[in-house]
Design an enzyme around this catalytic site. Structure first.
Site, PDB file in Angstrom:
ATOM      1  N   GLY A 220       0.771  -1.235   0.000  1.00  0.00           N
ATOM      2  CA  GLY A 220       0.000   0.000   0.000  1.00  0.00           C
ATOM      3  C   GLY A 220       0.797   1.278   0.000  1.00  0.00           C
ATOM      4  N   GLU A 222       1.791   3.019  -2.256  1.00  0.00           N
ATOM      5  CA  GLU A 222       1.316   3.954  -3.282  1.00  0.00           C
ATOM      6  C   GLU A 222      -0.041   4.555  -2.955  1.00  0.00           C
ATOM      7  OE1 GLU A 222       4.629   2.866  -4.381  1.00  0.00           O
ATOM      8  OE2 GLU A 222       3.253   1.225  -4.130  1.00  0.00           O
ATOM      9  N   ASN A 310       8.794   2.417  -0.066  1.00  0.00           N
ATOM     10  CA  ASN A 310       8.896   3.858  -0.289  1.00  0.00           C
ATOM     11  C   ASN A 310       7.909   4.692   0.519  1.00  0.00           C
ATOM     12  OD1 ASN A 310       7.266   2.457  -2.642  1.00  0.00           O
ATOM     13  ND2 ASN A 310       6.319   4.429  -2.276  1.00  0.00           N
ATOM     14  N   ASP A 353      11.198   6.318  -5.793  1.00  0.00           N
ATOM     15  CA  ASP A 353      10.593   5.003  -5.598  1.00  0.00           C
ATOM     16  C   ASP A 353      11.623   3.882  -5.671  1.00  0.00           C
ATOM     17  OD1 ASP A 353       8.699   3.107  -5.099  1.00  0.00           O
ATOM     18  OD2 ASP A 353       7.960   3.009  -7.137  1.00  0.00           O
TER      19      ASP A 353
END
Length: 582
Positions: A220, A222, A310, A353
């Site tokens: 998750g 992103e 990230n 990223d």
């Protein structure tokens, strides 16, 4: 953080497919955390073979067990090293299919099968689980998870495998649940909600079971989630502890200006500190930091060691000033309580990223004085293999770059800036393997040049949140490289270049072999010492999953899934192929 699944880092058609899947999944009517959705099990042939419970002793001894493969990465230390040598450099050319098992799901496959007492447990996309005979492929049962009304996931509906303990099989699901199944029948025993999929949470990693605790992280990065590693009771699914990868306080870190290798990341610290002073608030709740792959378990020191993806949003760093701890980091926590032990951050305030995602491997390493000490290694999307002191996380060395690095660290721009490696790596989520005889780590690498475009983007409430786009460059070649790295020197000993980017993972064996698959369907064996290609087989669909090995009736087998990959749009399939020397 996102580790192996940037939407915009893939070609536009695939990005649109991912966005459509995420949007279509956001069906109204969220479900409560305690609601059980259930599932369906289809019985096959009766399981007549004995299936004794998997004990903690068996899980602990897995690294030296040539019969079973009881962890997704082979053992708690995650070397993906099979100790048997019946299949070796002298006879691997005689490897032929023993059977092919076709599933009901024609979609990407990233599963690492588990094999116990001649029974194989494998998963597919959309959370199907199969139990089959590991010698003949005969199906015993098939479980299909009943999805909740909402699923929000990045980079394909994948599942990377189950964990086993006692008489149970455990799986994380796309709708952010943890399920326990009866190993003999596939019957659902219990189910618990891990997090809210409407806020962007999902599960694709294979869990880890240790001391009756199930450890599982979250996807998750992103979607503006707050990442974690959680421990649940294997008996009843009750939550035991949570470690958040984004601390409530201190996530700004030390304002590091250089990455772990010492290169200037071109941060404007003064501007970031002003942004933090102006911002305040609780933005840590949406700062990302997913945990995509299984933790390694240090049994002696009772630590779980894992890597973190990230920050959110991926590219728009102005909305998240500071180092964004513990994103892009390796982290160690107490196995019993989840308490913080140490961390080592590779990239502070990541706006490319380049999260940490390939699972860590616990091995003894040479320190800077040449002394052997407990270590932990990780293959990064930067293209380096990082070597750490396991006692405190201190970075000892990093390898030569396995793939091109250009214009690091050029900042993303509104029009798009080129910087290599692209957002897929380097080493993506693909697990490395380590051979203790050669002292080499074997890493599957991507070369996929991209431009990074940034745009201001407020939190969208559990929807895709990139803060820009990663775009492949059509005029530039994409390819892969299987690399062997001496972890004591950091030198790349050999590599093998492939026509397509590599994603899926590596297996090493005591027979002196390294196995790796490609998106074009080729599954290959190499000499672990020299990198010479010794065998290959065309599987008919992308081989983008890590292989496993096991022995039944005194005969060694190699198994691998061929289902392709959504992230890189490799040819889909629905099969697991099993090989033996004929």
């Amino acid at each position: 953080m996102l580790s192996s699944r940037s939407h915009a880092r893939v070609p536009l058609p695939l990005l649109l497919l991912a966005l459509a899947a995420a949007a279509a999944a956001l069906i109204p009517a969220a479900f409560g955390a305690d609601e059980i959705q259930g599932g369906a099990t289809t019985p096959g042939a009766a399981m007549t073979r004995p299936l004794p419970p998997v004990t903690q002793a068996q899980l602990d001894a897995a690294g030296n067990d040539a019969r079973d493969w009881v962890h997704s990465n082979g053992s708690y230390v995650q070397t993906r090293y099979y100790p048997g040598s019946q299949i070796n450099t002298r006879n691997v050319a005689k490897l032929k299919p023993a059977f092919l098992f076709q599933t009901a799901v024609l979609e990407s496959m990233e599963t690492a099968p588990i094999v116990v007492n001649g029974v194989m447990f494998l998963t597919t996309s959309y959370n199907h689980v199969y139990a089959i005979d590991a010698v003949t492929g005969k199906e015993f049962w098939h479980y299909k998870h009943k999805m909740g009304p909402i699923t929000t996931f990045c980079c394909g509906p994948n599942n990377r495998g189950v964990a086993v303990s006692g008489d149970r099989v455990f799986m994380g699901t796309l709708d952010a649940r943890l399920v326990a199944l009866d190993a003999r029948t596939g019957k659902l025993l219990w189910e618990t909600q891990i997090a809210d999929p409407e806020l962007g949470y999902s599960e694709t990693m294979a869990p880890v079971v240790v001391d009756d605790k199930i450890l599982i992280g979250t996807n998750g990065g992103e979607y503006g989630i707050r990442g974690f590693l959680k421990a649940y009771s294997a008996t009843d699914g009750k939550l035991l502890w949570t470690f958040y990868t984004i601390p409530e306080k201190g996530h700004e870190g030390v304002w590091a200006t250089r990455d772990a290798t010492g290169r200037d990341m071109k941060r404007d610290i003064a501007a970031e500190k002003k942004q933090l002073a102006d911002k305040g608030g609780d933005f840590y709740k949406a700062l990302g930091g997913g945990v995509w792959m299984p933790p390694a378990i240090d049994r002696k020191n009772r630590m779980a060691i894992f890597v973190v993806g990230n920050p959110s949003p991926d590219l728009y760093g102005a909305i998240r000033p500071g180092d964004n701890l513990y994103t892009d980091s390796m982290v160690a926590v107490d196995l019993d309580t989840g308490a913080y032990k140490w961390h080592s951050q590779y990239i502070a305030h990541d706006v490319w990223d380049l999260d940490a995602v390939s699972p860590p491997i616990l091995v003894d390493v040479r320190d800077k004085n040449g002394q052997m000490i407990p270590g932990v290694i990780h293959g990064g999307k930067t293209g380096h293999v990082y070597v750490h002191d396991r006692r405190d996380g201190r970075l000892i060395r990093f390898s030569q770059a396995m793939i091109p690095q250009e214009d690091m660290w050029t900042l993303p721009t509104a029009n798009g800036a080129r910087m290599l490696p692209g957002a897929n790596g380097g080493v993506e989520w693909s697990p490395m393997a380590f051979n203790p005889k050669t002292r080499m780590a074997y890493a599957a690498n991507l070369h996929q040049p991209m431009t990074y475009q940034v745009e201001a983007s407020p939190y969208p409430g559990g929807k895709l949140w990139l803060g820009g786009a990663f775009k492949t460059i059509p005029a530039e070649a994409q390819w892969g490289k299987l690399s062997a790295v001496n972890i004591d020197t950091g030198k790349v000993v050999w590599d093998y270049k492939t026509d397509q980017p590599l994603i899926g993972g590596v297996l090493a064996t005591a027979g002196g072999l390294v196995f790796n698959g490609e998106g074009n369907g080729l599954f290959r064996a190499f000499d672990a010492a020299t990198g010479k290609k010794l065998w290959e087989y065309q599987c008919g669909a992308g081989v983008n999953a890590p292989a496993v090995s096991y022995m039944v009736g005194g005969k060694q087998y190699i198994a691998v899934a061929a289902g392709g990959n959504t992230q890189l749009d490799f040819k889909r399939g629905n099969s697991v192929l099993v090989f033996a020397v004929q």
